[in-house]
Design a protein around this motif. Structure first.
Motif, short mmCIF file in Angstrom:
data_model
loop_
_atom_site.label_atom_id
_atom_site.label_comp_id
_atom_site.label_asym_id
_atom_site.label_seq_id
_atom_site.Cartn_x
_atom_site.Cartn_y
_atom_site.Cartn_z
N ASP A 50 0.80 -1.22 0.00
CA ASP A 50 0.00 0.00 0.00
C ASP A 50 0.84 1.27 0.00
O ASP A 50 0.39 2.31 0.45
CB ASP A 50 -0.92 0.02 1.23
CG ASP A 50 -1.97 -1.08 1.16
OD1 ASP A 50 -2.37 -1.44 0.04
OD2 ASP A 50 -2.38 -1.59 2.22
N PRO A 86 2.18 4.65 -1.07
CA PRO A 86 1.65 5.69 -1.97
C PRO A 86 2.61 5.94 -3.13
O PRO A 86 3.81 5.69 -3.02
CB PRO A 86 1.57 6.94 -1.08
CG PRO A 86 1.62 6.43 0.31
CD PRO A 86 2.40 5.15 0.28
N SER A 119 5.22 -2.02 -6.17
CA SER A 119 4.17 -1.78 -5.18
C SER A 119 2.81 -1.83 -5.85
O SER A 119 2.70 -1.70 -7.06
CB SER A 119 4.37 -0.43 -4.47
OG SER A 119 4.16 0.64 -5.36
N ARG A 120 1.80 -2.01 -5.02
CA ARG A 120 0.41 -2.09 -5.49
C ARG A 120 -0.49 -1.38 -4.49
O ARG A 120 -0.19 -1.35 -3.31
CB ARG A 120 -0.04 -3.55 -5.61
CG ARG A 120 0.77 -4.33 -6.59
CD ARG A 120 0.53 -5.85 -6.59
NE ARG A 120 -0.57 -6.37 -5.86
CZ ARG A 120 -1.54 -7.14 -6.37
NH1 ARG A 120 -1.52 -7.47 -7.63
NH2 ARG A 120 -2.51 -7.60 -5.62
N SER A 121 -1.58 -0.82 -4.98
CA SER A 121 -2.59 -0.22 -4.11
C SER A 121 -3.96 -0.58 -4.66
O SER A 121 -4.19 -0.48 -5.86
CB SER A 121 -2.45 1.31 -4.07
OG SER A 121 -1.25 1.68 -3.47
N LYS A 122 -4.84 -0.95 -3.77
CA LYS A 122 -6.21 -1.32 -4.16
C LYS A 122 -6.95 -0.11 -4.73
O LYS A 122 -7.62 -0.22 -5.76
CB LYS A 122 -6.95 -1.90 -2.95
CG LYS A 122 -8.32 -2.40 -3.25
CD LYS A 122 -8.28 -3.68 -4.02
CE LYS A 122 -9.69 -4.24 -4.15
NZ LYS A 122 -9.86 -5.06 -5.30
N VAL A 182 -6.57 4.45 -4.94
CA VAL A 182 -5.92 5.72 -4.61
C VAL A 182 -6.47 6.79 -5.56
O VAL A 182 -7.26 6.49 -6.45
CB VAL A 182 -4.38 5.66 -4.73
CG1 VAL A 182 -3.77 4.67 -3.75
CG2 VAL A 182 -3.94 5.34 -6.15
N SER A 184 -3.35 1.17 -13.97
CA SER A 184 -4.49 1.41 -13.09
C SER A 184 -5.76 1.54 -13.92
O SER A 184 -5.70 1.69 -15.14
CB SER A 184 -4.27 2.69 -12.27
OG SER A 184 -4.19 3.82 -13.12
#
Length: 187
Positions: free
Chosen positions: A30, A32, A112-115, A117, A142
């Protein structure tokens, strides 16, 4: 009594190590945009890379010289992604809409990965998969939350590294491209 105390302490230590490992994994997943480590640390850009050969009769076919093994292949010139399984078989391919900053051709890894943002362009995005950094601009795939299709034209006044996919393609990328997954960028 000493024997049972040391077993209890060992159990607590094991639980603490497992908790720290889990939290470290979650924190890494997660991160940023812009905080994912040294810029370009995972990249080995190709110097003077030529455009990979294309099959003119089958433009969606995987280009030759696009790497080996399980990988994501991204063509900067064709605005297309191929998800290639371990056996070299294309599992999926789809069109994307690039940001204003392109990564250099070369081999990278998902860092990295983010669900979910907000993108650098202010658009809420999901299933963010980051793999490169170009002079402080984070590059990654994304999908815009409010759109079934990839964005078409990014704001040329912003430096954006978001390579936009449709939401269904974003779901597919999210399942395929986990931390460490190889990403090959070609012309």
């Amino acid at each position: 009594m000493a024997r049972s105390s040391s077993g209890f302490v060992a159990g607590l230590a094991a639980a603490a190590v497992a908790t720290i490992a889990f939290l470290a994994y979650r924190a890494h997943a997660d991160v940023p945009p812009g905080l994912g480590g040294r810029p370009g640390a995972s990249a080995t850009p190709a110097t003077g890379a030529a455009k990979a050969p294309r099959d003119r009769r089958h433009p969606a076919a995987l280009p030759g010289d696009s790497g080996t093994g399980e990988r994501v292949v991204y063509s900067v010139d064709d605005d297309r992604v191929w998800l290639v399984g371990a056996g070299g078989r294309v599992e999926n391919t789809f069109k994307v809409a690039p940001g204003t900053v392109d990564p250099a051709p070369g081999t990278y890894a998902v860092t990295s990965r983010s669900k979910a943002v907000t993108g650098t362009d202010g658009v809420p995005v999901e299933h963010v998969v980051r793999f490169a950094d170009v002079k402080g601009v984070v590059i990654g795939f994304s999908a815009a939350v409010d759109s079934a299709e990839p964005q078409t034209v990014p704001d040329p006044t912003l430096q954006t590294g978001g390579i936009r996919e449709s939401r269904p393609d974003g779901d597919t990328m999210w399942m395929f491209a986990t931390i460490g997954q190889k990403v090959v960028v070609i012309r």
